[in-house]
Design a protein around this motif. Structure first.
Motif: not given
Length: 121
Positions: A28-36, A66-69, A71-77, A97-103
């Motif tokens: 599922k793709a979004f082009d902005n942070g607000s919709d995501a 920050q929003a993903v991290k 989320l209550p009861g969910r640990e999403i990488p 809280g990022a799990d990976e960083f890709v340049t």
């Protein structure tokens, strides 16, 4: 596995969606942070992994992270993509809280390896 991709570069987004789908991921793709962020807050949306750019319209990748991290009861990488190779930026997103960083630019097979490594844990 369900991946949420947040990338505002249309060509990169389309190529990543195609590549990930060809490797049997649902994307599922979004082009902005607000919709995501709104998408992540709906419990029915099953998300196994988030890949987000840092520089996005409306809400940036840091806010998505920050929003993903939060989320209550969910640990999403979360994998953060950015064209910034600055060490301070990398350290900051890991602190958030990022799990990976890709340049950027990056190789899709390398991204796939990082995805698979995260999902093994």
């Amino acid at each position: 596995m369900n991946i949420l991709l947040v990338e505002d570069d249309e060509m990169l987004q389309k190529s990543l969606v195609f590549y990930l789908q060809s490797n049997r991921f649902k994307v599922k793709a979004f082009d902005n942070g607000s919709d995501a962020i709104a998408y992540t807050e709906t419990p029915e949306n099953n998300i196994d992994l988030v890949i987000t750019d840092l520089n996005l319209p409306f809400a940036g990748g840091r806010q998505v992270l920050q929003a993903v991290k939060a989320l209550p009861g969910r640990e999403i990488p979360v994998i953060v993509l950015t064209s910034s190779g600055v060490e301070a930026t990398e350290l900051e997103v890991f602190d958030l809280g990022a799990d990976e960083f890709v340049t950027k630019p990056f190789s899709p097979p390398v991204l796939l390896k990082r995805i698979n490594k995260l999902m093994e844990n």
